[in-house]
Scaffold this active site. Structure first.
Site, mmCIF file in Angstrom:
data_model
loop_
_atom_site.group_PDB
_atom_site.id
_atom_site.type_symbol
_atom_site.label_atom_id
_atom_site.label_comp_id
_atom_site.label_asym_id
_atom_site.label_seq_id
_atom_site.Cartn_x
_atom_site.Cartn_y
_atom_site.Cartn_z
ATOM 1 C CG HIS A 75 -21.562 29.305 17.936
ATOM 2 N ND1 HIS A 75 -20.771 29.560 19.028
ATOM 3 C CD2 HIS A 75 -20.811 29.624 16.859
ATOM 4 C CE1 HIS A 75 -19.598 30.017 18.643
ATOM 5 N NE2 HIS A 75 -19.593 30.059 17.316
ATOM 6 C CB SER A 98 -13.080 31.276 18.205
ATOM 7 O OG SER A 98 -14.244 30.535 17.942
ATOM 8 C CG HIS A 99 -13.531 28.812 14.175
ATOM 9 N ND1 HIS A 99 -14.246 29.864 14.702
ATOM 10 C CD2 HIS A 99 -13.472 29.024 12.831
ATOM 11 C CE1 HIS A 99 -14.617 30.661 13.708
ATOM 12 N NE2 HIS A 99 -14.158 30.175 12.571
ATOM 13 N NE ARG A 116 -12.393 35.478 16.542
ATOM 14 C CZ ARG A 116 -13.366 34.622 16.279
ATOM 15 N NH1 ARG A 116 -13.201 33.686 15.360
ATOM 16 N NH2 ARG A 116 -14.516 34.706 16.908
ATOM 17 C CG ASP A 166 -17.782 29.149 21.444
ATOM 18 O OD1 ASP A 166 -17.274 28.476 20.529
ATOM 19 O OD2 ASP A 166 -17.640 30.378 21.534
ATOM 20 N NE ARG A 167 -17.086 26.929 15.940
ATOM 21 C CZ ARG A 167 -16.725 26.872 14.651
ATOM 22 N NH1 ARG A 167 -17.574 27.221 13.717
ATOM 23 N NH2 ARG A 167 -15.523 26.478 14.322
ATOM 24 C CG ASP A 198 -15.116 25.939 19.116
ATOM 25 O OD1 ASP A 198 -15.375 25.606 20.289
ATOM 26 O OD2 ASP A 198 -15.339 27.083 18.680
ATOM 27 C CG ASP A 225 -13.960 29.404 22.076
ATOM 28 O OD1 ASP A 225 -14.324 28.693 21.128
ATOM 29 O OD2 ASP A 225 -14.479 30.503 22.333
ATOM 30 C CE LYS A 270 -15.601 33.641 20.597
ATOM 31 N NZ LYS A 270 -16.047 32.221 20.530
#
Length: 454
Positions: free
Chosen positions: A324, A104-105, A16, A241-242, A237, A239, A114
């Site tokens: 997560h 992501s965030h 990232r 996943d949270r 978030d 993407d 990922k």
């Protein structure tokens, strides 16, 4: 041909960086070449690829696919969607690995990758190995094919297949992130009344940043729940996943509190099972798991690290303060905020109480939010190591699972180096405000002794 990555993009559990500064299409192409090499040397031939809603994602995905096919693997493209949709495709399609292009965030100018290989997280030394392969040009050669697969409908159907719903009035906020279309489909399959905001995917994130761990990002959802008098609200978030949540009174249900709620029905199904929380989580979580008859385990923070720990312990549930949440019970073991939201609905119904009542029954501890202290990227791990060494030398009670978690008569405090940002993260928890102030003062003192003032 060789390629050198900027070392700052090689994180513990993903790649990232800032697009145009430390990360670009050439890096995506090289990562594709290196990952294809790892897949082929593991006996694999097919990789599924997806991407999130960031403005830079389509270009990075195209370059990634070029690199993968040049490395001799066939690519199955699933297109725009949340990261868990890509994980689902990797688990269900006849493929050997998967890559999601996602920031992501992180802020809008970030992006990354990922990866999963053979249904397992790809992280740590594996990521460093991608860089070594690229620097040496030690790549397999070939000419892979490219096909597409529309998994969006199958994914959403799978989210609700094994879960008993209940008819609540719920607000949903994907924050203009990649989960928006999936959530719009999901609510059509759930009983109750659903109000979805910010569902349009927009990489500029015009309404608020999609990070539910920052309470200000939940303000719009709080207004929605209040104005419509909803039972509760959930947020996601960038993407997907949270998970974040608020109760009917607008109080935040943090990730460790969500895990405590989800643990009750899981332990009813799996008496005595191990449940894993990360080192940032409240003592309340570990106490609650034990109270329910489970075996609480504290693990390192980081989605790949928690996922791996869950597999190793054969745990049916694991999670992090950051939201997560991983289900091995009735699920594939990967972190999926959409699935966690469905399981939360089920858990609330099984409790016989409202989420507002469940939140009100939680211990009234004085807990700081997760504070992010900016530091030099090159110094962050050294700062954490210095503080651990001083604490141990002073005879403090320190858990060094991940950074320093220090227990004192006032409560506990944590300091660790972030794997995704140029910060050290800090958190503290005490029985009252005066004790919390003393814990935070102890953290300030340790940071100052390592040259950090904030």
């Amino acid at each position: 041909m060789t390629h050198r990555f900027d070392p700052v993009v090689l994180r513990e559990y993903d790649v990232r960086g800032v697009v145009g500064r430390s990360l670009g299409p050439a890096d995506a192409r090289a990562l594709g070449r290196s990952f294809a090499t790892r897949v082929r040397r593991a006996g694999g031939t097919r990789v599924v690829v997806g991407y999130d809603g960031r403005l830079s994602s389509p270009a990075l995905e195209a370059a990634l696919v070029e690199g993968l096919t040049a490395g001799g693997v066939d690519v199955v493209r699933t297109g725009l969607g949340p990261t868990p949709q890509l994980y689902y495709a990797e688990a269900e399609l006849e493929v050997d690995a998967g890559v999601q292009v996602t920031g992501s965030h992180n802020p809008t100018d970030y992006n990354g990758f990922k990866m999963v290989l053979g249904h397992a997280a790809f992280f740590g030394e594996d990521i460093q190995d991608l860089a070594r392969l690229a620097a040496a040009g030690d790549w397999t050669e070939g000419s892979g094919t490219v096909t597409t697969a529309d998994v969006a409908e199958d994914y959403v159907q799978r989210l609700v297949r094994d879960v008993e719903g209940a008819g609540y009035r719920i607000g949903w906020d994907p924050g203009n992130g990649a989960a928006g279309p999936a959530i719009e489909r999901l609510v059509q399959l759930l009983p109750g009344e659903h109000h979805v905001i910010n569902a349009e995917v927009d990489g500029t994130f015009p309404n608020h940043h999609p990070d539910p761990t920052v309470e200000a990002n939940l303000d719009q959802l709080k207004r929605l729940v209040s104005e419509r008098r909803l039972d509760f609200g959930v947020a996601f978030d960038g993407d997907g996943d949270r998970l974040g949540a608020i109760d009917g009174d607008g109080r935040v249900i943090w990730g460790d509190q969500l895990l405590a709620l989800l643990a009750a029905p899981v332990l009813a199904r799996h008496p005595g099972a191990t449940i894993i929380g990360d080192v940032k989580s409240s003592a309340m979580l570990f106490d609650r798991i034990a109270e329910l008859g489970g075996r609480p385990v504290m693990g390192k923070s980081g989605h790949s690290l928690i996922r791996t720990a869950m597999y190793e312990a054969n745990a049916p549930l694991a999670g992090e303060l950051s939201g997560h949440i991983f289900f091995g019970d009735r699920w594939y073991g990967f972190d999926d905020a959409q699935y966690a939201a469905v399981r939360l609905i089920e858990a609330i119904a099984a409790s016989g109480h409202s989420l507002t009542e469940l939140r009100g029954a939680m211990p009234a501890l004085c807990t700081s939010p997760e504070l992010r202290v900016p530091v030099d990227e090159a110094r962050k791990f050294a700062i954490a190591a210095e503080i651990v060494a001083r604490l141990l030398a002073d005879g403090a009670t320190v858990n060094t699972t991940d950074g320093a978690r220090v227990t004192t008569p006032d409560g506990w405090w944590l300091l660790r180096a972030s794997n995704t940002e140029a910060v050290v993260t800090v958190r503290a928890e005490a029985q009252d405000e005066a004790a919390l102030d003393r814990l935070l003062a102890a953290i300030d003192d340790q940071l100052a002794r390592s040259g950090v003032r904030w």
